[in-house]
Design an enzyme around this catalytic site. Structure first.
Site, mmCIF file in Angstrom:
data_model
loop_
_atom_site.group_PDB
_atom_site.id
_atom_site.type_symbol
_atom_site.label_atom_id
_atom_site.label_comp_id
_atom_site.label_asym_id
_atom_site.label_seq_id
_atom_site.Cartn_x
_atom_site.Cartn_y
_atom_site.Cartn_z
ATOM 1 C CG ASN A 152 -5.845 -12.362 2.450
ATOM 2 O OD1 ASN A 152 -5.168 -13.314 2.851
ATOM 3 N ND2 ASN A 152 -6.946 -12.526 1.726
ATOM 4 C CD1 TRP A 153 0.521 -10.935 3.795
ATOM 5 C CD2 TRP A 153 1.935 -12.441 4.656
ATOM 6 N NE1 TRP A 153 1.410 -10.270 4.588
ATOM 7 C CE2 TRP A 153 2.289 -11.156 5.139
ATOM 8 C CE3 TRP A 153 2.688 -13.544 5.073
ATOM 9 C CZ2 TRP A 153 3.357 -10.963 6.011
ATOM 10 C CZ3 TRP A 153 3.751 -13.346 5.942
ATOM 11 C CH2 TRP A 153 4.080 -12.068 6.393
ATOM 12 C CE LYS A 154 -5.920 -12.579 -1.830
ATOM 13 N NZ LYS A 154 -6.634 -12.237 -3.042
ATOM 14 C CG HIS A 174 -11.019 -13.684 0.765
ATOM 15 N ND1 HIS A 174 -10.886 -14.097 -0.538
ATOM 16 C CD2 HIS A 174 -10.329 -12.517 0.865
ATOM 17 C CE1 HIS A 174 -10.136 -13.209 -1.191
ATOM 18 N NE2 HIS A 174 -9.779 -12.243 -0.363
ATOM 19 C CD GLU A 197 -8.644 -15.200 -3.248
ATOM 20 O OE1 GLU A 197 -7.932 -15.544 -2.293
ATOM 21 O OE2 GLU A 197 -8.427 -14.180 -3.944
ATOM 22 C CD GLU A 224 -11.144 -8.349 -0.229
ATOM 23 O OE1 GLU A 224 -10.064 -7.769 -0.116
ATOM 24 O OE2 GLU A 224 -11.237 -9.582 -0.289
ATOM 25 N N GLY A 266 -7.026 -8.984 -7.538
ATOM 26 C CA GLY A 266 -5.897 -9.563 -8.270
ATOM 27 C C GLY A 266 -5.935 -9.299 -9.764
ATOM 28 C CB SER A 311 -6.479 -4.013 -7.963
ATOM 29 O OG SER A 311 -6.621 -5.300 -8.557
ATOM 30 N N GLY A 368 -4.162 -7.483 -0.885
ATOM 31 C CA GLY A 368 -3.637 -8.794 -1.260
ATOM 32 C C GLY A 368 -2.213 -8.662 -1.780
ATOM 33 N N GLY A 369 -2.064 -8.633 -3.094
ATOM 34 C CA GLY A 369 -0.737 -8.645 -3.727
ATOM 35 C C GLY A 369 0.239 -7.627 -3.160
HETATM 36 P P1 13P Z 1 -5.461 -7.860 -4.337
HETATM 37 O O1 13P Z 1 -5.051 -6.669 -3.516
HETATM 38 O O2 13P Z 1 -4.308 -8.699 -4.781
HETATM 39 O O3 13P Z 1 -6.387 -7.480 -5.455
HETATM 40 O O4 13P Z 1 -6.316 -8.819 -3.354
HETATM 41 C C1 13P Z 1 -7.350 -8.309 -2.614
HETATM 42 C C2 13P Z 1 -7.801 -9.350 -1.663
HETATM 43 O O5 13P Z 1 -8.396 -10.346 -2.045
HETATM 44 C C3 13P Z 1 -7.497 -9.148 -0.241
HETATM 45 O O6 13P Z 1 -8.230 -10.020 0.556
#
Ligand code: 13P
Length: 251
Positions: free
Chosen positions: A9-11, A93, A95, A165, A171, A210, A231-232
């Site tokens: 997930n690149w956000k 998600h 967010e 999650e 993050g 993470s 994510g990251g």
């Molecule tokens: P991180 O891997 O950056 O913690 O993000 C997880 C995430 O929200 C994937 O949707």
């Protein structure tokens, strides 16, 4: 046997050039047995699917609960995602829940809209740090998952994916322990089993929060962990591919 799945997930990151080169590298080196899905920002979906849709799965990071056509400025329908070759849609998600105030009913409507258009929904659930500290993790997961099961029906989970999650792990660099992850995943599976034992056994439950190359293998080795939502670390081909390789080694 559930096939391992790793999703990135690149956000809201990247440029068109970065997106094309990242996906080119992932497509060239992804391991054979693991399913790999990428959720880039909307504007990059079409060129990426045209270039690499034959080897990688793609999906929208969000999807509208509304049908098209309609006066919904700024929304992207499930039918549009399907039209350009997406197979997946991320729904719920944290967010979106936190910053866009999406509640369980709206998330359930998005899940149903995705399903109806022929997309596979990837439903995100997870608790805050305060909720975990207060011992409410299972109550939160029950509320989030039951809302969708009640609205869309347990049958809608056939081929769908649930991503656990925990918000405190996203993050932050603080990963949930393998024991915490296994416990939450097995609880999620028990909620699905209350609806249909067979579907529960087939539904893949991913962990996100993470995940890095250094911790992926131990997380993916847990009995009810079928891969990760990254994510990251999905923004760097080497890291993402190392995580895919870890999933492959646990398959
Ligand atoms: P991180 O891997 O950056 O913690 O993000 C997880 C995430 O929200 C994937 O949707």
């Amino acid at each position: 046997m559930r096939r391992k799945l790793v999703a990135g997930n690149w956000k809201m990151h990247g440029t068109r050039d970065m997106a094309l080169s990242l996906v080119r590298d992932i497509a060239a080196k992804q391991p054979d047995g693991t399913e790999v899905v990428v959720f880039p920002p909307f504007p990059y979906l079409d060129p990426l699917i045209r270039a690499h849709g034959d080897v990688l799965g793609f999906g929208g990071q969000d999807v509208s609960e509304h049908d098209q056509p309609g006066a919904w400025t700024g929304e992207i329908s499930a039918a549009m995602l399907e039209d350009i070759g997406c197979a997946w849609a991320l729904v719920g998600h944290s967010e979106r829940r936190q910053h866009h105030h999406e509640g369980n009913a709206q998330v359930a409507a998005k899940f149903a809209a995705a399903r109806q258009a022929g997309l596979l929904p990837m439903l995100c659930v997870g608790e805050t740090k305060e909720q975990r500290d207060a011992g409410c993790t299972e109550a939160v997961l029950t509320e989030q998952l039951s809302a969708v099961i009640e609205a869309a029906g347990i049958e809608a989970f056939r081929d769908a994916v649930v991503a656990y999650e925990p918000i405190w792990a996203i993050g932050t660099g603080t990963t949930a322990t393998p024991e915490q992850v296994q416990q939450a995943h097995s609880f999620i599976r028990s909620l699905l089993a209350a609806g249909d034992a067979k579907i529960s056994g087939l539904t893949r439950v991913l962990y996100g929060g993470s995940v890095k190359p250094a911790n992926a293998a131990v997380l993916f080795a847990q009995a009810d962990v079928d891969g990760g939502l990254i994510g990251g670390a999905s923004l760097t081909a080497d890291d993402f591919l190392a995580i895919c390789a870890a999933a492959q080694s646990c398959a």
